[in-house]
Scaffold this motif. Structure first.
Motif, mmCIF file in Angstrom:
data_model
loop_
_atom_site.group_PDB
_atom_site.id
_atom_site.type_symbol
_atom_site.label_atom_id
_atom_site.label_comp_id
_atom_site.label_asym_id
_atom_site.label_seq_id
_atom_site.Cartn_x
_atom_site.Cartn_y
_atom_site.Cartn_z
ATOM 1 N N ILE A 285 -23.695 -60.185 42.265
ATOM 2 C CA ILE A 285 -22.559 -60.932 41.875
ATOM 3 C C ILE A 285 -21.270 -60.236 42.298
ATOM 4 C CG2 ILE A 285 -22.321 -60.241 39.563
ATOM 5 C CD1 ILE A 285 -21.594 -63.444 38.870
ATOM 6 N N ARG A 286 -21.126 -58.948 42.084
ATOM 7 C CA ARG A 286 -20.300 -58.052 42.370
ATOM 8 C C ARG A 286 -20.029 -57.941 43.995
ATOM 9 N NH1 ARG A 286 -19.505 -52.656 43.627
ATOM 10 N NH2 ARG A 286 -21.802 -51.940 42.804
ATOM 11 N N THR A 287 -21.120 -58.000 44.435
ATOM 12 C CA THR A 287 -21.062 -57.787 46.022
ATOM 13 C C THR A 287 -20.530 -59.370 46.520
ATOM 14 O OG1 THR A 287 -22.804 -56.104 45.921
ATOM 15 C CG2 THR A 287 -22.239 -57.428 48.179
ATOM 16 N N LEU A 288 -20.863 -60.181 45.895
ATOM 17 C CA LEU A 288 -20.254 -61.529 46.140
ATOM 18 C C LEU A 288 -18.953 -61.708 46.126
ATOM 19 C CD1 LEU A 288 -22.779 -64.209 45.148
ATOM 20 C CD2 LEU A 288 -22.006 -64.054 47.410
ATOM 21 N N ALA A 289 -18.457 -61.213 45.105
ATOM 22 C CA ALA A 289 -16.873 -61.500 44.643
ATOM 23 C C ALA A 289 -16.061 -60.520 45.578
ATOM 24 C CB ALA A 289 -16.734 -60.832 43.295
ATOM 25 N N GLN A 290 -16.556 -59.309 45.924
ATOM 26 C CA GLN A 290 -15.540 -58.330 46.654
ATOM 27 C C GLN A 290 -15.813 -58.686 48.058
ATOM 28 O OE1 GLN A 290 -17.319 -54.282 45.270
ATOM 29 N NE2 GLN A 290 -15.867 -54.748 43.150
ATOM 30 N N ALA A 291 -16.901 -59.425 48.637
ATOM 31 C CA ALA A 291 -16.997 -59.959 49.780
ATOM 32 C C ALA A 291 -16.191 -60.844 50.024
ATOM 33 C CB ALA A 291 -18.408 -60.231 50.210
ATOM 34 N N ARG A 292 -15.703 -61.606 49.179
ATOM 35 C CA ARG A 292 -14.690 -62.923 49.588
ATOM 36 C C ARG A 292 -15.475 -64.134 49.685
ATOM 37 N NH1 ARG A 292 -8.471 -60.605 50.199
ATOM 38 N NH2 ARG A 292 -8.645 -59.070 48.440
ATOM 39 N N VAL A 293 -16.826 -64.000 49.695
ATOM 40 C CA VAL A 293 -17.393 -65.230 50.174
ATOM 41 C C VAL A 293 -16.778 -66.662 49.506
ATOM 42 C CG1 VAL A 293 -19.658 -66.540 50.235
ATOM 43 C CG2 VAL A 293 -19.614 -64.053 50.362
#
Length: 531
Positions: A285-293
């Motif tokens: 979830i952190r990766t999703l948020a920081q990737a700005r998907v």
């Protein structure tokens, strides 16, 4: 008809599945139902009003009862037991900004305290009258609920502050627009209340929190109206909208709200993914948020909440088949459910879905399509009704929330859950605790924790247990780099911990602003700033 002693419409009932009740009994013991008071018993307690007659003010006893409490756990217990304590001396129903100004002048002339009231959904003690030698007038804004203007070119809408969620959306959707602000209290809470408490909607990833949506408006104060013009951006000094956002009625009464709206999306869907562990889920979830998907909503339940949700969902046979399938795919014991939404054009949503699936697959995510996502969307405003079902089964449920940076999310979550789970251990009582992350940002996330406990021998014991649990968890939040409130505001319940977050200089600034706009301290005394 709205319930006088609980949440929502009397006709809406959410049942607790039998296997759900067995699930709770196995974890914290058999339920302990308490006896509820009747409306007639409460009406008999309402004293004579101390207010002079006014054409906009109702002195009716039942109207005063229905505006005496919010929806916090202490409010719930007071309403159910029938021990309200204090009632407003009257309830005013203005329909225009001019009438709000008239009522402010009348309150000053007659030495009256004022409580601004939106949808009555506060869970932090914003709207409760306190014992006072002065009469108390609750100022209900429910009749100021119309869409006053829609600038389709600039995509700005002007509303009365008392428009609740369905009223906001229905009036906008008739013109092809949406605000997109959907807090869990959406059915009852109001646009003015969202601004006053800095609310966050479930699809804030797409539409933004209320501070991104609030473009301007008018605040009626004892010092005069504060007009906030709309600008797409400005560097002309501090942004005065921030005086209204989160002001919780201490500085004035919001009489007009201008918000940024958008065209209705062409397509929207919600999906569920099961992650094999909390560690994998948190990283995903952190990766999703920081990737700005470009998602519209992202919610992650920890393992205990996932287990609880599946137990309370009913349909045990279908859930057993799902559990078997997930275990075969590597998401067995300790799995965490992640729900996300995509909103936009069909092409945008296809691209967003592809990105999300590809990224989550790296962390072991098992994609289960839209079935559970649809169920979430259908029932997302029904969770507050579950409190009734749990109460009738003999259980007390409450929530608390915060936000912190990613480096601190897991640590703070565990500290919060531990303080609640062990909070009644000395008394031989267990507490069922579970958490989800529902609002994620590049730098961190909200933490939303639910806890269920048994009320004990009576209402006084239920309230004492709540105070013990709430205090312990709030101390943990305040002392471990969490905000005392991410989306529910401060009210009276969180006010003792606000100085830890704001510091002495910050609190002095808040008191100075309150004195500037309301020198006689008539508005919402004790809210936000302890008097």
């Amino acid at each position: 008809m709205r319930r006088w002693n609980g949440w929502g419409d009397e006709a809406t009932v959410v049942e607790l599945p039998s296997n759900g009740q067995a699930f709770l009994a196995a974890r914290i013991g058999a339920g302990q139902p308490l006896v509820d008071a009747s409306l007639a018993q409460v009406l008999a307690q309402v004293p004579a009003s101390r207010l002079a007659a006014h054409p906009l003010v109702s002195l009716d006893a039942e109207v005063r009862v229905r505006h005496a409490r919010g929806q916090s756990l202490p409010d719930w217990l007071a309403m159910r037991e029938g021990t309200f304590g204090c009632f407003p001396d009257g309830v005013a129903f203005p329909e225009t900004a001019e009438q709000v100004r008239q009522l402010l002048a009348w309150a000053a002339e007659h030495d009256v305290l004022l409580i601004p009231y939106g949808g009555g959904t506060s869970v932090a003690g914003h709207i409760n009258p306190q014992a006072s030698a002065k009469p108390v007038l609750t100022l209900s804004l429910e009749r100021m609920n119309r869409l006053l203007e829609l600038d389709e070119e600039s995509q700005l809408a002007t509303f009365g502050p008392g428009a609740n969620g369905p009223q906001v959306e229905s009036q906008l959707r008739a013109r092809g627009f949406t605000l997109g602000h959907f807090p869990q209290s959406w059915e009852l809470s109001t646009l003015g209340g969202w601004v006053a408490s800095r609310s966050s909607g479930q699809q804030s990833l797409r539409y933004g929190r209320i501070e991104q949506l609030f473009a301007g408006g008018t605040l009626e104060t004892f010092a005069g109206p504060l007009e906030l013009p709309t600008f797409p951006a400005s560097s002309a000094g501090p942004d005065l909208r921030e005086l209204v956002l989160g002001s919780e009625g201490r500085f004035g009464v919001i009489s007009e709200v201008k918000v940024r709206v958008g065209r209705l999306a062409e397509d929207e869907a919600f999906y569920s993914v099961f992650m094999p562990s909390w560690e994998a889920a948190l990283l995903g979830i952190r990766t999703l948020a920081q990737a700005r998907v470009p998602l519209s909503m992202l919610r992650l339940s920890n393992a205990i909440e996932t287990e609880t949700q599946l137990a309370l969902a009913g349909h045990p046979r279908q859930i057993a088949l799902l559990e078997k399938y997930l275990a075969l795919r590597g998401a067995g014991i300790g799995k965490c459910m992640l729900t996300f939404g995509v909103t936009g054009t069909r092409g945008q949503n296809i691209a967003s879905l592809k990105q999300a699936k590809r990224l989550l697959k790296r962390f072991g995510g098992v994609f289960t399509g839209t079935l559970l996502g649809k169920k979430w969307a259908e029932n997302r405003f029904r969770f507050p009704y579950l409190r009734h079902a749990l109460w009738e089964a003999g259980y007390v449920v409450d929530t608390l929330e915060t936000a912190t940076d990613w480096v601190n999310v897991d640590r703070l979550l565990n500290l919060m859950e531990g303080s609640l789970r062990d909070g009644l251990a000395e008394e031989g009582e267990q507490v069922h605790v579970f958490t989800h992350l529902s609002h994620v940002y590049g730098e961190g996330s909200s933490i939303y924790t639910t806890y269920v406990y048994r009320p004990g021998g009576g209402y006084a014991e239920a309230l004492r247990r709540w105070r013990k649990l709430k205090t312990a968890a709030s101390e943990v939040i305040a002392r471990n780099r969490g905000t005392i409130s991410h989306q529910h505001g401060v009210g009276r319940d969180h006010a003792p911990w606000l100085p830890v977050e704001k510091g002495p200089l910050g609190m002095a600034a808040l008191r100075a602003m309150a004195s500037h706009f309301d020198p006689e301290r008539r508005l919402a005394p004790g809210v936000l700033i302890e008097d």
